[in-house]
Scaffold this active site. Structure first.
Site, mmCIF file in Angstrom:
data_model
loop_
_atom_site.group_PDB
_atom_site.id
_atom_site.type_symbol
_atom_site.label_atom_id
_atom_site.label_comp_id
_atom_site.label_asym_id
_atom_site.label_seq_id
_atom_site.Cartn_x
_atom_site.Cartn_y
_atom_site.Cartn_z
ATOM 1 N N GLN A 1 3.963 2.388 -5.575
ATOM 2 C CA GLN A 1 3.511 3.235 -6.686
ATOM 3 C C GLN A 1 2.139 2.876 -7.236
ATOM 4 O O GLN A 1 1.320 3.745 -7.487
ATOM 5 C CB GLN A 1 4.515 3.107 -7.833
ATOM 6 C CG GLN A 1 5.715 3.982 -7.736
ATOM 7 C CD GLN A 1 6.256 4.199 -9.135
ATOM 8 O OE1 GLN A 1 5.951 5.190 -9.778
ATOM 9 N NE2 GLN A 1 7.026 3.244 -9.623
ATOM 10 N N ILE A 2 1.906 1.577 -7.468
ATOM 11 C CA ILE A 2 0.619 1.169 -8.026
ATOM 12 C C ILE A 2 -0.504 1.513 -7.050
ATOM 13 O O ILE A 2 -1.538 2.071 -7.435
ATOM 14 C CB ILE A 2 0.618 -0.347 -8.357
ATOM 15 C CG1 ILE A 2 1.599 -0.649 -9.483
ATOM 16 C CG2 ILE A 2 -0.792 -0.815 -8.754
ATOM 17 C CD1 ILE A 2 1.805 -2.133 -9.756
ATOM 18 N N ARG B 1 -3.628 -2.708 -22.924
ATOM 19 C CA ARG B 1 -2.536 -2.319 -23.835
ATOM 20 C C ARG B 1 -2.854 -2.750 -25.268
ATOM 21 O O ARG B 1 -2.666 -1.976 -26.215
ATOM 22 C CB ARG B 1 -1.226 -2.985 -23.379
ATOM 23 C CG ARG B 1 -0.614 -2.345 -22.141
ATOM 24 C CD ARG B 1 0.489 -3.228 -21.561
ATOM 25 N NE ARG B 1 1.250 -2.519 -20.529
ATOM 26 C CZ ARG B 1 2.074 -3.106 -19.670
ATOM 27 N NH1 ARG B 1 2.253 -4.416 -19.715
ATOM 28 N NH2 ARG B 1 2.720 -2.397 -18.766
ATOM 29 N N ASP C 1 -2.573 -6.087 -19.809
ATOM 30 C CA ASP C 1 -2.187 -6.535 -21.149
ATOM 31 C C ASP C 1 -3.350 -6.356 -22.130
ATOM 32 O O ASP C 1 -3.153 -5.932 -23.271
ATOM 33 C CB ASP C 1 -1.748 -7.996 -21.106
ATOM 34 C CG ASP C 1 -0.658 -8.228 -20.075
ATOM 35 O OD1 ASP C 1 0.378 -7.566 -20.173
ATOM 36 O OD2 ASP C 1 -0.855 -9.042 -19.171
ATOM 37 N N VAL D 1 -1.634 -8.948 -8.216
ATOM 38 C CA VAL D 1 -1.017 -8.020 -9.163
ATOM 39 C C VAL D 1 0.501 -8.186 -9.159
ATOM 40 O O VAL D 1 1.159 -8.075 -10.191
ATOM 41 C CB VAL D 1 -1.406 -6.565 -8.816
ATOM 42 C CG1 VAL D 1 -0.770 -5.569 -9.787
ATOM 43 C CG2 VAL D 1 -2.928 -6.410 -8.797
ATOM 44 N N ALA E 1 0.800 -1.230 0.000
ATOM 45 C CA ALA E 1 0.000 0.000 0.000
ATOM 46 C C ALA E 1 0.829 1.274 0.000
ATOM 47 O O ALA E 1 0.310 2.358 -0.290
ATOM 48 C CB ALA E 1 -0.953 0.005 1.193
ATOM 49 N N HIS F 1 1.164 -13.611 -17.572
ATOM 50 C CA HIS F 1 1.501 -12.184 -17.614
ATOM 51 C C HIS F 1 3.025 -12.080 -17.694
ATOM 52 O O HIS F 1 3.721 -11.812 -16.719
ATOM 53 C CB HIS F 1 0.965 -11.458 -16.383
ATOM 54 C CG HIS F 1 1.381 -10.019 -16.318
ATOM 55 N ND1 HIS F 1 1.029 -9.105 -17.276
ATOM 56 C CD2 HIS F 1 2.150 -9.344 -15.430
ATOM 57 C CE1 HIS F 1 1.545 -7.925 -16.975
ATOM 58 N NE2 HIS F 1 2.242 -8.053 -15.856
ATOM 59 N N GLN G 1 0.632 -15.007 2.963
ATOM 60 C CA GLN G 1 -0.622 -14.271 2.789
ATOM 61 C C GLN G 1 -1.790 -15.227 2.551
ATOM 62 O O GLN G 1 -2.901 -14.977 3.034
ATOM 63 C CB GLN G 1 -0.488 -13.273 1.640
ATOM 64 C CG GLN G 1 0.437 -12.110 1.993
ATOM 65 C CD GLN G 1 0.498 -11.031 0.939
ATOM 66 O OE1 GLN G 1 -0.123 -11.132 -0.113
ATOM 67 N NE2 GLN G 1 1.261 -9.988 1.208
ATOM 68 N N ASP H 1 1.636 -3.175 4.440
ATOM 69 C CA ASP H 1 2.976 -3.087 3.867
ATOM 70 C C ASP H 1 3.974 -3.566 4.911
ATOM 71 O O ASP H 1 3.608 -3.826 6.071
ATOM 72 C CB ASP H 1 3.311 -1.661 3.385
ATOM 73 C CG ASP H 1 4.150 -1.691 2.095
ATOM 74 O OD1 ASP H 1 5.139 -2.456 2.059
ATOM 75 O OD2 ASP H 1 3.811 -0.981 1.133
#
Length: 332
Positions: free
Chosen positions: A15-16, A162, A159, A129, A12, A187, A112, A42
């Site tokens: 950047q994303i 894009r 993707d 992600v 968290a 991915h 997790q 985090d």
């Protein structure tokens, strides 16, 4: 107003998440009238940055955001959550082998998965992600056996977006005029962006994308490599990995999972393979899916030509190799 939806974002302070959190809190993902409780996870060295993110969310004064819970404890972060965005992962560093990256991330996603299994709602929807996203999602699910496998997915919407944008630019039409682009597989640079079944609205008429583009050589070569290598090109230009576009795609992914797809349209999601289209079972593979009532279903009956078959099998092979590596690491 309805009861708040409790949502966790990991990584968290990164950047994303910086773009994604705003979209979630503003109502772009779960609805413009849906209250939100955010838990932000985090690692301890990022605690100071995480507190700064909390301050910014508070200063946005968004009416839907009811509570923000920053933490470095997975069980606090995942307690009774309805949705999880697993963004945080160990990034690939210079000189790092793929197996090294997998080893570092398996530790994270194994932990997790166990925490989700213990404290999250069994109906939780999880999108992974952090890369390698497909195999990270596979491991996370493996260690959360009480949560249905169908509740885990990984992001290939970036993707898809894009690929859609490349076709729209090529045809000189809006992005919204291109639909049903498919991303098959991993991915990674082996993914197969497939527009053979995609549609474009050109001059008010809906036509198959190959018919609109009229350049088979472009679609089989330059288009594929542009989409496959786009992440690397962004890094080269920004000196940082994709963040804004990754956050947008992550929001798109969960919004469609939450509210469903429209009509005959489908979207690409990394989901558990059950053998559809001849892909080996038990890997997390990107398929075209339709979604209703928060349940995805793989689109069936699409014709697969020899070119597509080769590309689809190649990316499946890579995912099987990743799974074997991951299992070896888990058993050590």
């Amino acid at each position: 107003m309805s009861e708040p939806v409790k949502v966790c974002v990991t990584g968290a302070a990164g950047q994303i998440a910086y773009s994604l959190l705003y979209s979630i809190a503003k109502g772009d993902v779960f609805g413009s009238d849906q209250p939100i409780i955010l838990t932000l996870l985090d690692i301890a060295p990022m605690e100071g940055v995480l507190n700064g993110v909390v301050m910014e969310l508070m200063d946005c004064a968004m009416p839907l955001l009811k509570e923000v819970i920053p933490t470095c404890d997975e069980k606090v972060a995942f307690k009774d959550i309805d949705a999880a965005f697993l963004v945080g992962a160990m990034p690939r560093r210079e000189g790092m082998e793929r197996k090294d990256l997998l080893a570092a991330n398996i530790k994270i996603f194994k932990s997790q998965g166990g925490a989700l299994d213990t404290v999250a709602k069994k109906t939780v929807k999880v999108v992974v992600v952090g890369n390698p996203a497909n195999t990270n999602a596979l491991i996370c699910s493996k260690y959360a056996p009480s949560i249905p496998k169908e509740n885990f997915s990984c992001l290939t919407r970036l993707d898809q977006n894009r690929a859609q944008a490349q076709i729209a630019a090529r045809l000189g039409i809006p992005n919204s005029a291109v639909s049903n682009v498919i991303i098959w597989g991993n991915h990674s640079s082996t993914q197969f962006p497939d527009v053979r079944h995609a549609k474009a609205i050109v001059n008010g008429k809906t036509v198959p994308v190959p018919e609109a583009v009229k350049d088979d050589n472009y679609l089989k070569n330059e288009f594929l490599t542009t989409v496959q290598k786009r992440g690397g090109e962004v890094i080269k230009a920004r000196k940082l990995s994709s963040a804004m576009s990754a956050a947008k795609a992550t929001a798109d992914h969960m919004r469609d999972w939450w509210f469903g797809t429209q009509g005959d349209n489908w979207v690409s999601m990394g989901v558990f393979s059950t053998g559809a289209y001849g892909i080996p079972e038990g890997i997390m593979y990107s398929y075209p899916v339709r979604i209703a009532n928060k349940q995805w279903k793989i689109v069936e009956g699409l014709e697969i030509n020899d070119f597509a078959r080769e590309k689809m099998d190649l990316t499946a092979k890579e995912l099987c190799e990743e799974r074997a590596m991951a299992e070896e690491i888990c058993n050590q």
